[in-house]
Design a protein around this motif. Sequence first.
Motif, PDB file in Angstrom:
ATOM      1  N   GLU A 143      91.500   2.511   4.418  1.00  0.00           N
ATOM      2  CA  GLU A 143      90.016   2.590   4.369  1.00  0.00           C
ATOM      3  C   GLU A 143      89.558   0.888   5.036  1.00  0.00           C
ATOM      4  O   GLU A 143      90.298   0.156   4.640  1.00  0.00           O
ATOM      5  CB  GLU A 143      89.721   2.483   2.893  1.00  0.00           C
ATOM      6  N   ILE A 144      88.688   0.835   5.646  1.00  0.00           N
ATOM      7  CA  ILE A 144      88.362  -0.378   6.356  1.00  0.00           C
ATOM      8  C   ILE A 144      86.925  -0.541   6.196  1.00  0.00           C
ATOM      9  O   ILE A 144      85.856   0.427   6.361  1.00  0.00           O
ATOM     10  CB  ILE A 144      88.466  -0.036   7.896  1.00  0.00           C
ATOM     11  N   SER A 145      86.314  -1.518   5.774  1.00  0.00           N
ATOM     12  CA  SER A 145      84.863  -1.908   5.387  1.00  0.00           C
ATOM     13  C   SER A 145      84.440  -2.959   6.480  1.00  0.00           C
ATOM     14  O   SER A 145      85.133  -4.059   6.317  1.00  0.00           O
ATOM     15  CB  SER A 145      84.896  -2.493   3.732  1.00  0.00           C
ATOM     16  N   LEU A 146      83.206  -2.812   7.053  1.00  0.00           N
ATOM     17  CA  LEU A 146      82.648  -3.698   8.006  1.00  0.00           C
ATOM     18  C   LEU A 146      81.539  -4.348   7.190  1.00  0.00           C
ATOM     19  O   LEU A 146      80.657  -3.727   6.794  1.00  0.00           O
ATOM     20  CB  LEU A 146      82.041  -2.741   9.075  1.00  0.00           C
ATOM     21  N   GLN A 147      81.888  -5.739   7.008  1.00  0.00           N
ATOM     22  CA  GLN A 147      80.561  -6.468   6.281  1.00  0.00           C
ATOM     23  C   GLN A 147      80.047  -7.736   7.324  1.00  0.00           C
ATOM     24  O   GLN A 147      80.867  -8.171   8.093  1.00  0.00           O
ATOM     25  CB  GLN A 147      81.291  -7.034   5.039  1.00  0.00           C
ATOM     26  N   LEU A 506      80.903   2.369  16.872  1.00  0.00           N
ATOM     27  CA  LEU A 506      80.567   2.452  15.307  1.00  0.00           C
ATOM     28  C   LEU A 506      78.959   2.243  15.135  1.00  0.00           C
ATOM     29  O   LEU A 506      78.634   0.912  15.073  1.00  0.00           O
ATOM     30  CB  LEU A 506      81.717   1.666  14.458  1.00  0.00           C
ATOM     31  N   GLN A 507      78.271   3.121  14.536  1.00  0.00           N
ATOM     32  CA  GLN A 507      76.896   2.735  14.546  1.00  0.00           C
ATOM     33  C   GLN A 507      76.561   2.291  13.221  1.00  0.00           C
ATOM     34  O   GLN A 507      75.548   1.395  12.661  1.00  0.00           O
ATOM     35  CB  GLN A 507      76.171   4.003  14.561  1.00  0.00           C
ATOM     36  N   GLU A 508      77.226   2.460  12.143  1.00  0.00           N
ATOM     37  CA  GLU A 508      77.267   2.081  10.619  1.00  0.00           C
ATOM     38  C   GLU A 508      77.640   0.468  10.372  1.00  0.00           C
ATOM     39  O   GLU A 508      78.735   0.410  10.205  1.00  0.00           O
ATOM     40  CB  GLU A 508      77.498   3.064   9.830  1.00  0.00           C
ATOM     41  N   ILE A 509      76.610  -0.424  10.508  1.00  0.00           N
ATOM     42  CA  ILE A 509      77.087  -1.748  10.098  1.00  0.00           C
ATOM     43  C   ILE A 509      75.992  -2.665   9.284  1.00  0.00           C
ATOM     44  O   ILE A 509      74.827  -2.450   9.852  1.00  0.00           O
ATOM     45  CB  ILE A 509      77.172  -2.563  11.649  1.00  0.00           C
ATOM     46  N   PRO A 510      76.424  -3.021   8.170  1.00  0.00           N
ATOM     47  CA  PRO A 510      77.559  -2.705   7.561  1.00  0.00           C
ATOM     48  C   PRO A 510      78.056  -1.200   7.188  1.00  0.00           C
ATOM     49  O   PRO A 510      77.047  -0.333   7.174  1.00  0.00           O
ATOM     50  CB  PRO A 510      77.494  -3.587   6.422  1.00  0.00           C
ATOM     51  N   GLY A 511      79.146  -0.815   6.877  1.00  0.00           N
ATOM     52  CA  GLY A 511      79.622   0.375   6.608  1.00  0.00           C
ATOM     53  C   GLY A 511      81.178   0.693   6.138  1.00  0.00           C
ATOM     54  O   GLY A 511      81.732  -0.483   6.205  1.00  0.00           O
ATOM     55  N   GLN A 512      81.394   1.827   5.570  1.00  0.00           N
ATOM     56  CA  GLN A 512      82.705   2.054   5.050  1.00  0.00           C
ATOM     57  C   GLN A 512      83.356   3.009   6.073  1.00  0.00           C
ATOM     58  O   GLN A 512      82.718   4.056   6.213  1.00  0.00           O
ATOM     59  CB  GLN A 512      82.875   2.270   3.613  1.00  0.00           C
ATOM     60  N   TYR A 513      84.539   2.966   6.456  1.00  0.00           N
ATOM     61  CA  TYR A 513      85.154   3.700   7.321  1.00  0.00           C
ATOM     62  C   TYR A 513      86.381   4.275   6.864  1.00  0.00           C
ATOM     63  O   TYR A 513      87.398   3.268   6.232  1.00  0.00           O
ATOM     64  CB  TYR A 513      85.152   3.288   8.732  1.00  0.00           C
ATOM     65  N   THR A 514      86.854   5.385   7.224  1.00  0.00           N
ATOM     66  CA  THR A 514      88.208   5.752   6.818  1.00  0.00           C
ATOM     67  C   THR A 514      89.090   6.414   8.288  1.00  0.00           C
ATOM     68  O   THR A 514      88.235   6.961   8.896  1.00  0.00           O
ATOM     69  CB  THR A 514      88.430   7.353   5.921  1.00  0.00           C
ATOM     70  N   VAL A 515      90.377   5.735   8.238  1.00  0.00           N
ATOM     71  CA  VAL A 515      90.848   5.952   9.652  1.00  0.00           C
ATOM     72  C   VAL A 515      92.250   7.008   9.208  1.00  0.00           C
ATOM     73  O   VAL A 515      92.998   6.398   8.265  1.00  0.00           O
ATOM     74  CB  VAL A 515      91.404   4.757  10.405  1.00  0.00           C
ATOM     75  N   GLN A 516      92.266   8.282   9.865  1.00  0.00           N
ATOM     76  CA  GLN A 516      93.300   9.092   9.312  1.00  0.00           C
ATOM     77  C   GLN A 516      94.262   9.431  10.630  1.00  0.00           C
ATOM     78  O   GLN A 516      93.551   9.895  11.652  1.00  0.00           O
ATOM     79  CB  GLN A 516      92.752  10.271   8.491  1.00  0.00           C
ATOM     80  N   ALA A 517      95.564   9.235  10.482  1.00  0.00           N
ATOM     81  CA  ALA A 517      96.222  10.015  11.458  1.00  0.00           C
ATOM     82  C   ALA A 517      97.164  10.922  10.958  1.00  0.00           C
ATOM     83  O   ALA A 517      97.710  10.889   9.926  1.00  0.00           O
ATOM     84  CB  ALA A 517      97.094   8.744  12.184  1.00  0.00           C
ATOM     85  N   TYR A 531      79.560 -10.240  15.921  1.00  0.00           N
ATOM     86  CA  TYR A 531      78.163 -10.409  15.755  1.00  0.00           C
ATOM     87  C   TYR A 531      77.990 -11.929  16.073  1.00  0.00           C
ATOM     88  O   TYR A 531      78.716 -12.624  16.189  1.00  0.00           O
ATOM     89  CB  TYR A 531      77.868 -10.317  14.027  1.00  0.00           C
ATOM     90  N   ASN A 532      76.683 -12.475  16.007  1.00  0.00           N
ATOM     91  CA  ASN A 532      76.490 -13.767  16.364  1.00  0.00           C
ATOM     92  C   ASN A 532      75.795 -14.391  14.988  1.00  0.00           C
ATOM     93  O   ASN A 532      74.999 -14.068  14.391  1.00  0.00           O
ATOM     94  CB  ASN A 532      75.507 -13.973  17.349  1.00  0.00           C
ATOM     95  N   VAL A 533      76.031 -15.478  15.046  1.00  0.00           N
ATOM     96  CA  VAL A 533      75.632 -16.449  13.918  1.00  0.00           C
ATOM     97  C   VAL A 533      75.035 -17.622  14.636  1.00  0.00           C
ATOM     98  O   VAL A 533      75.343 -18.344  15.673  1.00  0.00           O
ATOM     99  CB  VAL A 533      76.796 -16.924  13.009  1.00  0.00           C
ATOM    100  N   PRO A 534      74.183 -18.505  13.757  1.00  0.00           N
ATOM    101  CA  PRO A 534      73.368 -19.835  14.375  1.00  0.00           C
ATOM    102  C   PRO A 534      74.701 -20.835  14.345  1.00  0.00           C
ATOM    103  O   PRO A 534      75.702 -20.788  13.708  1.00  0.00           O
ATOM    104  CB  PRO A 534      72.624 -20.178  13.253  1.00  0.00           C
TER     105      PRO A 534
END
Length: 631
Positions: A143-147, A506-517, A531-534
């Motif tokens: 489980e990977i979370s993009l924040q 990946l379009q959902e940012i922020p978002g929660q993703y599941t990677v399964q092999a 992403y960019n910040v000041p």
Amino acid sequence: MSLRAQRGGLDGRPALGARHPHAVESRDVLHGGGGLWALPHGHPHSRQALLCGAGLAVLRGPGRGLHPKGHRLQLPAAVHQGEVNFTVSTEALRTEELCGTELAVVPAQELVDTVIKPLRVLPGGILEEKSHSSLLCQEASEEISLQLPANVLAGSERAHVTVLGDIMGAALQNIDRLLAMPYGCGEQNMVRFAPNIYIQQYLEKSGQLSPEIRDKAQGFLQSGYQRQLRYKHKDGSYSAFGESDSTGNTWLTAFVLKSFGQARPYIFIDEKHLKDALGWLQRHQLESGCFRSVGKLQNNALQGGIVDEISLSAYVTAALLELGQPLTDPTVTRALQCLQESSRTSDLYTRALLAYAFGLAGRTELRDALLQSLAQHSVSAGGQLHWRRKVKALPSPGPYWDQAPSAEVELTAYVLLAHLSLPNVSAADLATASQIVRWLSKQQNPYGGFASTQDTVVALQALARYAALTYSASGTVSVTVSSPARARQQFHVENANRLVLQRAALQEIPGQYTVQASGSGCVFVQMILRYNVPPPKSSATFELRVETEPKECSEGAASRFSLALHARYRGERSATNMVIVEAKLPSGYVPAKSSLGQVRPDSASHTVRIQGLVHGESPAPQENTDCSSDP
């Protein structure tokens, strides 16, 4: 931006040309002729702006009549990043105004000329990137979370997932930019040189070395070899700036010696360079068999955890053994005696280096004893294994998920090399190695490298050795990346495409993703968020002051102004290590060539190089850059 109209042919048809900056930032305002336009934000429709006559050169004479207000600029709605096209048109209009003393002639056909120009839009601010790397084998999932941080610049976020069927695949894809750092001096040039050897060794042993990959890697080796010779001293040693330094450096000379030796199967290496470097090291071997530390490294992070005579001697001894020097060589015999007498050290990094050196020398009992003592200090969790240094490590500069300090990556990589150092690797060593590899793979950056320099070199050497021992041409794996919002990406990996980089946005940012092999075999999966910040305002480490002349943006300054940068180190170290000052010019501006000669290093710096930088995802410089040191 400037526009220019001229006669396109003998019949007087108008032709239009447009010049504009290579790229702009999303909040830039650009002047074009007598008009003014800006990239709109939040506007639901396209916007048109009229550029008045000052931007159009009207060529006078019969058949050349162009109305000075006959061209228009059309821009798309809110764009934060990417590429947009703008269209500029001119139209020949009938007018009673005279061109000189004659009435303008308007052609009967083709009254309009149009140019379409692409314009690259950058989000501005400072790029930050995070990567979550995983080696997934058999049936596995994560489980990977993009924040995003609170201060992210709106619209600058982007993310993607990559899938490779080979643990060395990411490094192979980015062999020329493993790290986001400049290259060119005698130290950092080797960071580019050595990994090419390890990757070729692995691909050759696994039967995957295609002519295309071989030619690319050998091209890097050849150019790196020729470049490194610039930093050779007459006595056979090497240093960051060659003869500009007072003496060569022990660590760098050993690094160059073993790397040149290992490159011999792939490119021509003059044996004289090997003999010269070996002779210099022999002349700096002490009576005890240890090696004397000579010279200075400009980039003190490059030599990793080597801080004393014992760890340096272990490194040089391992380098001689990797070069292929026989155990009967007096230099090697005396060096091993030095290491054996010092093997009771309490420093974990030195123990790991000693274990590797003794493994290469076939001193199995000494190697096993050191590995057993190291095992007592290991950190084990979730099927992963790594080591932490007793001395508190400095935090890594890279903002990657779960990325350990570079010193811990290098320490763990040497333990992995020690487990794989014997000619016949046991099942127990291989089982321990697999746990270490799972941890190391999670520390890789988006380019296949690691946090710093020497940890990248050592870790890739260890991973290549492990990959060669565990390679299997059989097996297929399916990878599914999904989110609660039902976004779904699927990848299929088999032997035919194991080195092919598969990528999806990946379009959902922020978002929660599941990677399964699922399937048989292993895949290397990376989820990369950018992403960019000041720009940060903190001056805790460096103080930066910027001055312009004139102070205000007057009419004359719109086309030319002077920029002065004043940087001073305010940190706690006695020396800064290597320092880069990058001046990013406003969109549309370039340095005046006459002013570049005024840029001079102070007495503590070695080199100043003016260069162009690549805009976009990779922060790596476009061209080689010499190093500079500013205490």
